[in-house]
Design a protein around this motif. Sequence first.
Motif, PDB file in Angstrom:
ATOM      1  N   LEU A 120       0.892  -1.158   0.000  1.00  0.00           N
ATOM      2  CA  LEU A 120       0.000   0.000   0.000  1.00  0.00           C
ATOM      3  C   LEU A 120       0.929   1.206   0.000  1.00  0.00           C
ATOM      4  O   LEU A 120       1.794   1.334   0.878  1.00  0.00           O
ATOM      5  N   ARG A 121       0.788   2.073  -0.978  1.00  0.00           N
ATOM      6  CA  ARG A 121       1.683   3.224  -1.144  1.00  0.00           C
ATOM      7  C   ARG A 121       0.888   4.522  -1.109  1.00  0.00           C
ATOM      8  O   ARG A 121      -0.110   4.667  -1.806  1.00  0.00           O
ATOM      9  N   VAL A 122       1.385   5.452  -0.274  1.00  0.00           N
ATOM     10  CA  VAL A 122       0.808   6.796  -0.204  1.00  0.00           C
ATOM     11  C   VAL A 122       1.939   7.769  -0.498  1.00  0.00           C
ATOM     12  O   VAL A 122       2.971   7.763   0.180  1.00  0.00           O
ATOM     13  N   GLN A 123       1.732   8.592  -1.510  1.00  0.00           N
ATOM     14  CA  GLN A 123       2.741   9.556  -1.924  1.00  0.00           C
ATOM     15  C   GLN A 123       2.242  10.969  -1.677  1.00  0.00           C
ATOM     16  O   GLN A 123       1.035  11.212  -1.591  1.00  0.00           O
ATOM     17  N   GLY A 124       3.188  11.886  -1.580  1.00  0.00           N
ATOM     18  CA  GLY A 124       2.832  13.288  -1.425  1.00  0.00           C
ATOM     19  C   GLY A 124       3.966  14.158  -1.938  1.00  0.00           C
ATOM     20  O   GLY A 124       5.048  13.662  -2.257  1.00  0.00           O
ATOM     21  N   TYR A 125       3.695  15.466  -2.011  1.00  0.00           N
ATOM     22  CA  TYR A 125       4.733  16.404  -2.429  1.00  0.00           C
ATOM     23  C   TYR A 125       4.615  17.683  -1.605  1.00  0.00           C
ATOM     24  O   TYR A 125       3.533  18.030  -1.109  1.00  0.00           O
ATOM     25  N   ALA A 126       5.745  18.332  -1.429  1.00  0.00           N
ATOM     26  CA  ALA A 126       5.805  19.545  -0.618  1.00  0.00           C
ATOM     27  C   ALA A 126       5.148  20.708  -1.355  1.00  0.00           C
ATOM     28  O   ALA A 126       5.498  20.999  -2.489  1.00  0.00           O
ATOM     29  N   VAL A 127       4.202  21.348  -0.694  1.00  0.00           N
ATOM     30  CA  VAL A 127       3.602  22.567  -1.234  1.00  0.00           C
ATOM     31  C   VAL A 127       4.177  23.793  -0.530  1.00  0.00           C
ATOM     32  O   VAL A 127       4.022  24.912  -0.994  1.00  0.00           O
ATOM     33  N   GLU A 128       4.848  23.546   0.608  1.00  0.00           N
ATOM     34  CA  GLU A 128       5.583  24.584   1.340  1.00  0.00           C
ATOM     35  C   GLU A 128       6.823  23.922   1.930  1.00  0.00           C
ATOM     36  O   GLU A 128       6.761  22.795   2.399  1.00  0.00           O
ATOM     37  N   GLY A 129       7.945  24.627   1.923  1.00  0.00           N
ATOM     38  CA  GLY A 129       9.162  24.087   2.507  1.00  0.00           C
ATOM     39  C   GLY A 129       9.740  22.953   1.685  1.00  0.00           C
ATOM     40  O   GLY A 129       9.421  22.785   0.508  1.00  0.00           O
ATOM     41  N   ASP A 130      10.610  22.159   2.347  1.00  0.00           N
ATOM     42  CA  ASP A 130      11.165  20.999   1.647  1.00  0.00           C
ATOM     43  C   ASP A 130      11.261  19.825   2.604  1.00  0.00           C
ATOM     44  O   ASP A 130      11.430  19.986   3.809  1.00  0.00           O
TER      45      ASP A 130
ATOM     46  N   ALA B 101       8.062  21.105   6.175  1.00  0.00           N
ATOM     47  CA  ALA B 101       7.293  21.092   4.933  1.00  0.00           C
ATOM     48  C   ALA B 101       5.825  20.840   5.227  1.00  0.00           C
ATOM     49  O   ALA B 101       5.478  20.192   6.213  1.00  0.00           O
ATOM     50  N   VAL B 102       5.006  21.358   4.346  1.00  0.00           N
ATOM     51  CA  VAL B 102       3.596  20.993   4.308  1.00  0.00           C
ATOM     52  C   VAL B 102       3.450  20.098   3.089  1.00  0.00           C
ATOM     53  O   VAL B 102       3.864  20.467   1.981  1.00  0.00           O
ATOM     54  N   VAL B 103       2.885  18.911   3.297  1.00  0.00           N
ATOM     55  CA  VAL B 103       2.797  17.903   2.249  1.00  0.00           C
ATOM     56  C   VAL B 103       1.360  17.754   1.784  1.00  0.00           C
ATOM     57  O   VAL B 103       0.438  17.666   2.605  1.00  0.00           O
ATOM     58  N   LYS B 104       1.181  17.722   0.481  1.00  0.00           N
ATOM     59  CA  LYS B 104      -0.128  17.440  -0.118  1.00  0.00           C
ATOM     60  C   LYS B 104      -0.112  15.981  -0.557  1.00  0.00           C
ATOM     61  O   LYS B 104       0.772  15.563  -1.306  1.00  0.00           O
ATOM     62  N   LEU B 105      -1.081  15.206  -0.079  1.00  0.00           N
ATOM     63  CA  LEU B 105      -1.132  13.784  -0.404  1.00  0.00           C
ATOM     64  C   LEU B 105      -1.755  13.548  -1.770  1.00  0.00           C
ATOM     65  O   LEU B 105      -2.553  14.353  -2.258  1.00  0.00           O
ATOM     66  N   MET B 106      -1.383  12.432  -2.365  1.00  0.00           N
ATOM     67  CA  MET B 106      -1.859  12.054  -3.694  1.00  0.00           C
ATOM     68  C   MET B 106      -2.708  10.790  -3.593  1.00  0.00           C
ATOM     69  O   MET B 106      -2.862  10.209  -2.519  1.00  0.00           O
TER      70      MET B 106
END
Length: 119
Positions: free
Chosen positions: A53-63, A69-74
């Motif tokens: 089970l994989r949950v990915q996200g990317y930084a919308v603020e910071g790194d 960082a603030v991460v937005k999940l996909m």
Amino acid sequence: MKFENTGVEELKVDLVRLDSIMEDLGLVRAGQWDYERVTYDRKFEIQNDVFYLRVQGYAVEGDIGGRHAVVKLMTPLLGKHYYPHGVEYGEGENFPSSLVDQSNKILSQLKQQVEAVNS
């Protein structure tokens, strides 16, 4: 397999809190990150098969590397591992219904916990 319309996709959460929530749910980040993206996996072994089970996200603020960082999940994914080629997430894969149910339960808990820390 994509888990669409779970409510997980589009959630935003602080990385430190996300790491804690994911750890509680058995999802591991380990070395799966770069400065903009992060990946969490939960491994399932059923008979002789291995699934993730994989949950990915990317930084919308910071790194991610700076841990600020603030991460937005996909959209979460469920994949089957094939040695030596890797994990396949294709629509042609067959997943045990108990695994799909368990994954949905985990994703529901993830959504609830992220919403709780964001409120």
